[in-house]
Motif scaffolding. Structure first.
Motif, short mmCIF file in Angstrom:
data_model
loop_
_atom_site.label_atom_id
_atom_site.label_comp_id
_atom_site.label_asym_id
_atom_site.label_seq_id
_atom_site.Cartn_x
_atom_site.Cartn_y
_atom_site.Cartn_z
N THR A 157 0.68 -0.97 -0.03
CA THR A 157 -0.13 -0.36 0.59
C THR A 157 0.85 1.26 -0.02
O THR A 157 0.43 2.36 -0.11
CB THR A 157 -0.86 -0.37 1.57
OG1 THR A 157 -0.31 0.25 2.13
CG2 THR A 157 -1.56 -0.97 1.46
N GLU B 94 3.74 1.56 -1.46
CA GLU B 94 4.66 1.77 -3.46
C GLU B 94 4.27 0.86 -4.08
O GLU B 94 3.71 -0.45 -3.83
CB GLU B 94 5.91 1.76 -3.15
CG GLU B 94 6.77 3.03 -2.13
CD GLU B 94 7.99 2.55 -2.28
OE1 GLU B 94 8.98 4.08 -1.66
OE2 GLU B 94 8.60 1.94 -2.07
N PRO B 95 3.69 1.22 -5.56
CA PRO B 95 3.81 0.20 -6.84
C PRO B 95 3.95 -0.91 -7.30
O PRO B 95 5.22 -1.25 -7.01
CB PRO B 95 3.05 1.31 -7.88
CG PRO B 95 4.74 2.25 -7.93
CD PRO B 95 4.43 2.56 -5.96
N GLY C 165 2.61 -0.09 -11.56
CA GLY C 165 1.83 -0.19 -10.56
C GLY C 165 0.58 -1.54 -10.79
O GLY C 165 -0.63 -1.74 -10.48
N ARG D 161 0.10 6.09 -10.76
CA ARG D 161 -0.15 7.39 -10.54
C ARG D 161 -0.33 7.45 -8.68
O ARG D 161 0.34 8.61 -8.04
CB ARG D 161 -2.13 7.28 -10.24
CG ARG D 161 -2.54 8.09 -11.55
CD ARG D 161 -3.54 8.24 -11.56
NE ARG D 161 -3.85 6.81 -11.15
CZ ARG D 161 -5.64 6.68 -11.26
NH1 ARG D 161 -6.37 7.58 -11.12
NH2 ARG D 161 -5.82 5.37 -11.26
N ASP D 162 0.58 6.42 -7.92
CA ASP D 162 0.63 5.93 -6.62
C ASP D 162 2.46 6.21 -6.64
O ASP D 162 2.79 5.94 -4.93
CB ASP D 162 0.28 5.13 -5.58
CG ASP D 162 0.58 3.63 -6.62
OD1 ASP D 162 1.30 3.50 -8.10
OD2 ASP D 162 0.57 2.95 -6.37
N ALA E 26 3.37 11.54 -7.05
CA ALA E 26 2.35 11.56 -6.00
C ALA E 26 2.47 12.65 -4.48
O ALA E 26 2.18 13.72 -4.53
CB ALA E 26 2.19 10.10 -4.89
#
Length: 516
Positions: free
Chosen positions: A96, A98-99, A109, A153-154, A159
């Motif tokens: 939760t 890092e991708p 991702g 995106r994460d 981010a």
């Protein structure tokens, strides 16, 4: 030939270990102490150097490649794998924080399909074979030059872009940004909490290697190790954090301030990892040349102290690590970066008596490059290390050369330097209480001598001496083993055993002897 060993356990079943090369001959009523030496190899995931061999492979193929690596390590009598779990602020496991890394699926991702947890697989399969699994993190890199897919995106670069700096073809989390360092610490502790890893490991990438320096590509993932003179360099773009530091009344010069930023993370990792799990060892693999003002006469080359802002001598002095793996990637005969001279230097910088396990550039053996190592270089380096009692192991970079077995090098290395298994050296500063001695019963069966073991609390391995005729042979079994089958060797059955239990820190129980 060593005894064939198999075990029944609740963990994933490992295939039977292939017979080892000819072991040293030990005779007498009792066998000697169990041999001890850390024998490991790095498994790089960045740029698909070692595993998986390319992105986008099926789950079954990735698992098969992992098993092949672990089986080769076991067959060679290695006892640990150092697996890169965080190549570039991304992960080879569900997270939760890092991708998923693109080196698994081809797209950052994107989760594997069907869903699986590669790190859990590696841990369970390594332990089933009696191998340690150390989780290797790159502390600051945010994007590798070989990356193909867009950042997800994460990812931290999207981010939280204020924490990331572009430096040449790479992106780096800024070590001066406390939030960036906290991200690295959080990622490491998340793995320690969720996975049964034996160690946490970080490499030589702190502040990045200077863009224009001769060693711009140096380090554990494909070093350029000329150690030459300086060229014009692009300074790392940390001006915003530097200005904030000065405005807040900071008194350090810029180089000292950068080193302090790295030092804070090193100390925090060491303290917090042991707070979570006291038995998980923390290791660092820095560039192999020490700071300029302490080097032995005649040693020249790149200064990690001045360029990477890595004060490795301080970390040893403070005891902020459990094992130290200086990347000694030069040949013995190279006068300005001589392998034994640098090895002996690091021994003098170790007042806390931490493990010194040099990193070897095994992948340079027979690699076809102009600077390729000869077929005996690494084996001679192993011999030199064994002449220093304070050097109790080593790590090969990387597993690919041992898997390829170039010109039979891997087979010769195993046959001549690793003729029997070995336990990992104990780490008494983290704990020294030994497990109880195992209860053992023996029974002759069609497959060999069956050794039944009652469970021993905290045992992760069994050190097993088996006697064939008047000779003792040594092997190691998983701590989950309930039964060990000792097959006949050269037509001779095993008729006596001496077994001890070993815990996570290498503490060994009293021995239990049994015979038919």
């Amino acid at each position: 030939m060593a005894a064939l060993l198999s075990s029944c356990s609740t963990t994933p079943t490992a295939p039977a270990v292939a017979p080892a090369p000819e072991q040293p001959h030990y005779t007498g009523e009792q066998p000697p102490a169990a041999p001890r030496e850390f024998r490991a190899a790095w498994v790089s995931t960045v740029a698909n150097i070692d595993w998986p061999t390319k992105p986008g492979l099926s789950t079954a193929k990735q698992q098969a490649e992992a098993i092949a690596i672990l089986d080769r390590a076991k067959a060679m009598n290695l006892n640990a794998i150092i697996l890169q779990v965080r190549p570039s602020a991304d992960a080879i496991y569900p997270s939760t924080l890092e991708p998923w890394t693109e080196y698994l699926t081809g797209q950052q991702g994107k989760a594997p399909s069907p869903d699986w947890d590669p790190l859990q697989f590696w841990v369970s399969q390594a332990h089933a074979r009696g191998l340690e699994l150390h989780a290797w993190f790159n502390p600051y890199r945010a994007r590798h030059a070989t990356a193909k897919s867009a950042s997800s995106r994460d990812h931290i670069s999207v981010a939280k872009p204020h924490l990331v700096r572009q430096y040449g073809a790479f992106q780096w989390m800024d070590p001066a940004e406390e939030e960036a360092s906290q991200q690295t610490l959080n990622v490491i502790l998340d793995v320690v909490r969720r996975y049964d890893v034996d160690g946490v490991h970080i490499d030589d990438y702190f502040y990045p290697y200077p863009i224009e320096a001769p060693t711009a590509k140096a380090g554990g993932e494909g070093a350029a190790l000329d150690g030459g003179g300086a060229k014009a360099e692009l300074d790392f773009p940390d001006q915003p954090a530097w200005q904030r530091y000065q405005q807040a009344g900071g008194k350090l010069d810029r180089a000292s301030w950068r080193r302090e930023n790295v030092d804070k993370l090193i100390e925090a990792i060491y303290t917090n990892v042991h707070r979570e799990k006291s038995w998980v060892r923390f290791g660092i693999s820095p560039f192999g040349i020490g700071r300029p003002d302490r080097r032995p006469p005649g040693v020249t080359g790149f200064s990690q102290y001045d360029k990477l802002y890595a004060d490795a001598e301080l970390w040893l002095e403070k005891g902020w690590l459990d094992y130290f793996v200086p990347q000694l990637y030069w040949p013995i005969a190279m006068k300005t970066q001589s392998f034994p001279v640098l090895m002996d230097y690091w021994l003098t910088q170790n007042p806390k008596g931490r493990h010194i396990w040099p990193g070897l550039f095994t992948s340079r053996t027979n690699d076809g490059s102009p600077k390729a190592f000869g077929p005996d270089e690494v084996m001679q380096q192993v011999d030199l290390m064994r002449q220093r009692p304070a050097v109790t192991g080593h790590v090969h970079f990387s597993m690919i050369s041992l898997m390829q077995d170039r010109n039979g090098f891997g087979k010769r290395l195993a046959a001549t330097r690793y003729p029997s298994a070995a336990l990992v050296p104990a780490t008494p500063w983290l704990g020294s209480e030994a497990p109880a001695a195992p209860a053992v019963t023996l029974k002759r069966g069609g497959s060999g001598l069956a050794v039944t073991l009652a469970p021993v609390k905290n045992a992760v391995q069994y050190a097993v001496w088996a006697r064939y005729g008047d000779e003792w042979h040594f092997t190691v079994a998983s701590g989950a083993s309930k039964e060990i089958i000792l097959a006949d060797v050269d037509g001779k059955p095993a008729h006596a055993v001496v077994i001890s239990a070993v815990d996570r820190l290498g503490n060994e129980s009293a021995r239990t002897a049994a015979k038919l």
